[in-house]
Scaffold this motif. Structure first.
Motif, mmCIF file in Angstrom:
data_model
loop_
_atom_site.group_PDB
_atom_site.id
_atom_site.type_symbol
_atom_site.label_atom_id
_atom_site.label_comp_id
_atom_site.label_asym_id
_atom_site.label_seq_id
_atom_site.Cartn_x
_atom_site.Cartn_y
_atom_site.Cartn_z
ATOM 1 N N LEU A 64 0.763 -1.261 -0.006
ATOM 2 C CA LEU A 64 -0.210 0.221 -0.015
ATOM 3 C C LEU A 64 1.129 0.966 -0.103
ATOM 4 O O LEU A 64 0.661 2.280 -0.903
ATOM 5 N N ARG A 65 1.867 1.197 0.665
ATOM 6 C CA ARG A 65 2.817 2.374 0.507
ATOM 7 C C ARG A 65 3.549 2.775 -0.529
ATOM 8 O O ARG A 65 3.701 3.898 -1.435
ATOM 9 N N VAL A 106 1.020 17.342 1.306
ATOM 10 C CA VAL A 106 -0.398 16.736 1.363
ATOM 11 C C VAL A 106 -0.412 15.068 1.583
ATOM 12 O O VAL A 106 -0.754 14.091 2.402
ATOM 13 N N VAL A 107 0.819 14.503 -0.045
ATOM 14 C CA VAL A 107 0.469 13.015 0.552
ATOM 15 C C VAL A 107 1.593 12.181 0.905
ATOM 16 O O VAL A 107 1.226 11.035 1.673
ATOM 17 N N VAL A 108 2.707 13.158 1.399
ATOM 18 C CA VAL A 108 3.248 12.186 2.771
ATOM 19 C C VAL A 108 2.454 12.393 4.042
ATOM 20 O O VAL A 108 2.316 11.105 4.911
ATOM 21 N N PHE A 109 1.800 13.334 3.958
ATOM 22 C CA PHE A 109 1.550 13.562 5.620
ATOM 23 C C PHE A 109 -0.136 12.441 5.405
ATOM 24 O O PHE A 109 0.116 11.906 6.468
ATOM 25 N N THR A 110 -0.506 12.726 3.951
ATOM 26 C CA THR A 110 -1.570 11.638 3.721
ATOM 27 C C THR A 110 -1.234 10.207 3.843
ATOM 28 O O THR A 110 -2.169 9.547 4.245
ATOM 29 N N THR A 111 0.021 10.141 3.244
ATOM 30 C CA THR A 111 0.309 8.662 3.486
ATOM 31 C C THR A 111 0.835 8.070 4.774
ATOM 32 O O THR A 111 0.383 6.706 5.295
ATOM 33 N N ARG A 112 1.618 8.960 5.742
ATOM 34 C CA ARG A 112 2.140 8.942 6.853
ATOM 35 C C ARG A 112 0.497 8.266 7.994
ATOM 36 O O ARG A 112 0.962 7.313 8.609
ATOM 37 N N SER A 113 -0.403 9.545 7.561
ATOM 38 C CA SER A 113 -1.322 8.887 8.405
ATOM 39 C C SER A 113 -2.067 7.651 8.182
ATOM 40 O O SER A 113 -3.053 6.938 8.726
#
Length: 808
Positions: free
Chosen positions: A23-24, A338-345
């Protein structure tokens, strides 16, 4: 695709690979693809804008470098064309004027050739036309040919110059610059039309007559220049340029130009040779000289305005590129953040969900299942609950919570069914145990009544042993159902007596050889459990070993408590098989495993009893090739005997042969009043029930009979299962005699061997030589040896057949 490859395989493998992508990775690709597309678009747009800016700067630079000489060349060519026409018309002073104009044209052409060095532009066409200028000048000087063809050459060169302006400096790719450059080209074309009118009027000369072709050229040029001024110049002028244009048009010279044009159109006269122009055309030359300078200034201002706009547009494009790059970079950075934050979340929530799932699967759910199997209650707060979240991760968590709830409900129903089955099995065992107890009591009564009949006594003892086996199987059912082994004992029991009681539970007890300690006893509350555990191991050893072989059971004190070893001479067992059997001993199996091994429940029973006692049971290979079962009882289950005697080596108690029926016995053995062989033993003796004296030997003196006592009631356990052991075992101290009786006169049991001094040292150091003891010769006949060997082979084959049936 290979011709033998089935259709759809490649698509399935591709789908499987996509399903296996993490998924990552998918989230990163979800961010990378739009980012790359956006970056590519920004790069292409920036390159296009930068290229347009560079082209504008190149046009501005070329216009500044080549535009002025090119415009000078255009004006000088127009002046030389007019002077050539005056020369052709034999006007006074035309030759001097022509030399001046030719010199100016040559200077402008040389400057243009020097600066127009870019072969990729359209300057080369003008240069090629200028190379033909000397030939036409010679034709003008010699007046060879027609004047119209010579003048047409100059018009062609001037047309090429205007075309260069239109191609190079019109900026067709930019609408704003194209709109601004349109009046410049139109103004050049209008100036050319006025210059052609001047050439036509100069060709009329002092006579004032024009050919019909010349007049047509005048009229065409007049109409073209008026159309250009009205339609293409005035509407596109800026406010400043329009005011300047109005001053030029409103000047006296422009008014004179207009009156002469109107006079030529309306006041001409037709002659035989051509057209006679009016006398007003004499003022054309001075008026044209004045307003042409003003029009040249307006043209230069318009050209400079276009160049300034081009420079500003180039700078604006560069600024737009800078803003585009900055804005795109900021947008890409925002997308990345945004993508990094969303992915980490998302990954954090999935990781927390995975950790909760693993915790529930590995800790909470097994603990809940274990509590349900033990009949305990389960706290609902310990299980995951449905939160009702609407996002994807929340729905997954709720789905898992529902799955856990369904699983727990299923285990709760299974635990209830298992508990109910345990109660059902306990009830069956209780009712069957009552019948077995009554059968044992009946057998004891028959032994007491018909004990004088040796053959009947032997059959009764055989029936007694079979009934004892039935009782042990009923106790097995009770143990596996979760019940307790009935235990009527109230006093401690010596280890030797405990081993004897366990051996009495086995059908083939005569093959069991015991070695035990006398100074250690066992807690009364666990006597029945330990006896049952050892009886199961002894029964297993006797059944899986040759019929004539011995099974040895020995007990010794160790650091952790009491160890009991049961060793047989059975067939070899593989290490994998030992591992499987030890697994049955160390872990309680589910009912599914019990059902698959319904004919081999002994090891499961031993495992249950060992777990209840806190003991460990391990099976391993014996040094004789068979199996050795090692039982380690904890020290908390042991007690010292009340009257300890000096510790002696463990005694080897030989197994008893089969009871001899017939007249060989000197006297019948009294009917046993206890269960099996253990009840047949007499106080102070280590004999087995049914043991007869050898032929030719005197029977031992029988002890005085004990007074008859009233039959005791049958004891029952907490589960309701009756116990055969109705009499209270004697304390350990009563077993040890106070004094050894004197030997009888007749032959009795041979005395124990005594240690002879100096038998362990070398022959040279011994005292008088001890006579050697002759080993008695085996009196067995060949037929007896053959029968024993046949029994051994038959037993081995039986064991191997059972092992093959047990394998899956």
């Amino acid at each position: 695709m290979s011709p033998i490859e089935p259709e759809g395989v490649r698509g399935q493998s591709t789908t499987r690979r996509w399903r296996n992508v993490r998924l990552r990775t998918l989230l990163i690709w979800l961010a990378v693809v739009p980012t790359v597309a956006m970056g590519t678009q920004v790069t292409v747009t920036a390159e296009r804008l930068l290229e347009q800016s560079a082209r504008l700067r190149a046009d501005v630079e070329a216009a500044e470098r080549v535009g002025a000489p090119l415009y000078t060349l255009l004006v000088d060519m127009q002046e030389e064309r007019t002077a050539t026409a005056a020369l052709w018309a034999a006007t006074d002073g035309a030759e001097a004027e022509l030399r001046i104009r030719r010199a100016a044209t040559d200077t402008a052409a040389a400057e243009f050739r020097r600066l127009a060095d870019d072969p990729s532009r359209s300057f080369t066409e003008v240069t090629r036309q200028l190379d033909r200028l000397p030939a036409y000048r010679q034709r003008a000087d010699t007046r060879s040919g027609a004047a119209d063809s010579t003048l047409a050459y100059y018009s062609d060169v001037i047309g090429k110059v205007i075309q260069v302006y239109q191609q190079e400096f019109s900026h067709a790719e930019d609408a704003e610059l194209a709109q601004a450059s349109r009046p410049v080209v139109s103004m050049l074309q209008a100036t050319e039309m006025v210059a052609r009118e001047d050439t036509v009027l100069a060709l009329a000369g002092p006579s004032g007559e024009l050919s019909f072709v010349g007049y047509d050229q005048f009229v065409s040029s007049l109409g073209a220049q008026r159309y250009l001024h009205e339609a293409l110049i005035v509407p596109h002028l800026t406010e400043r340029d329009e005011r300047f244009y109005e001053r030029v048009v409103g000047s006296e010279d422009w008014q004179v130009k207009t009156r002469i044009e109107n006079a030529v159109l309306s006041g001409h006269k037709d002659t035989v040779a051509g057209i006679k122009v009016p006398a007003e055309v004499g003022g054309w030359k001075s008026a044209h000289a004045n307003f042409s300078v003003q029009m040249t200034t307006l043209n230069i201002d318009l050209a400079r305005s276009v160049l300034a706009r081009g420079e500003a547009k180039a700078a604006e494009l560069q600024a737009e590129v800078a803003w585009l790059i900055a804005g795109s970079g900021g947008g890409l950075l925002a997308v990345v953040v945004v993508v990094v934050f969303t992915t980490r979340s998302v990954l954090r929530r999935l990781r927390e969900l995975h950790e909760r799932t693993v915790t529930v699967a590995e800790e909470t759910l097994p603990d809940v299942v274990a509590r349900l199997e033990r009949g305990q209650t389960v706290d609902p707060g310990a299980l995951p609950s449905v939160s009702g979240d609407r996002d994807e991760v929340g729905r997954i968590s709720d789905a898992f919570a529902r799955a856990v709830s369904v699983s727990v409900d299923g285990h709760r129903r299974l635990a209830a069914e298992r508990h109910g089955f345990g109660l059902f099995a306990s009830g069956i065992a209780s009712r069957t145990g009552n019948l077995v107890s009554r059968q044992l009591s009946l057998t004891e009564d028959l032994q007491d009544t018909f004990g004088h009949d040796e053959a009947l006594l032997a059959q009764l003892m055989r029936s007694d042993q079979l009934t004892v086996g039935m009782r042990r199987q009923i106790e097995n059912l009770l143990i596996l159902a979760g019940g307790e082994v009935p235990d009527p004992h109230t006093e401690p029991m010596r280890v030797a007596d405990l081993l004897r009681e366990a051996a009495a539970e086995v059908e083939d007890f005569r093959r069991i050889e015991r070695q035990a300690l006398d100074e250690t006893s066992v807690e009364p509350s666990v006597i029945s459990q330990i006896s049952h555990l050892l009886a199961e191991l002894l029964d297993n050893a006797t059944r899986f070993s040759p019929p004539k072989s011995k099974v040895v059971i020995r007990a010794e004190l160790v650091a952790d408590g009491l160890t009991v070893e049961i060793e047989d001479r059975g067939p070899r067992v593989s290490p994998e098989r030992y591992e499987e059997m030890n697994g049955r001993l160390h872990q309680a199996p589910p009912y599914s495993v019990l059902a698959q091994n319904a004919h081999r429940l002994g090891l499961f029973v031993v495992g249950h009893l060992a777990d209840q006692l806190g003991a460990t049971v391990t099976l391993r290979r014996s040094v004789y090739g068979g199996t050795c079962a090692v039982v380690v009882l904890p020290a908390g289950l042991l007690l010292p005997s009340e009257e300890e005697t000096p510790r002696e080596p463990a005694r080897r108690e030989p197994a008893l042969p089969a009871p001899a029926a017939g007249p060989a016995a000197a006297a019948p053995v009294p009917a046993p009043s206890g269960p099996g062989p253990a009840a047949a033993e007499q106080p102070g003796r280590e004999t087995e029930p049914g043991r007869e004296t050898e032929p030719g030997q005197e029977p031992e003196s029988a002890p005085e009979p004990e007074p008859e006592s009233a039959p005791e009631p049958v004891a029952h356990t907490s589960a309701g299962l009756p116990s055969r052991r109705t009499k209270t075992p004697r304390p350990a101290a009563a077993v040890v005699p106070a004094a050894r009786p004197a030997p009888a006169a007749g032959p009795t049991r041979p005395a124990l061997p005594e240690r002879v001094p100096q038998t362990h040292i070398a022959d040279q150091l011994r005292a008088p030589r001890v006579p050697e003891t002759r080993v008695p010769q085996d009196t067995a006949t060949p037929e007896e040896v053959a029968d024993a060997w046949a029994d051994y082979e038959q037993g081995t084959q039986t064991v191997e057949e059972e092992l093959r049936r047990d394998q899956p």
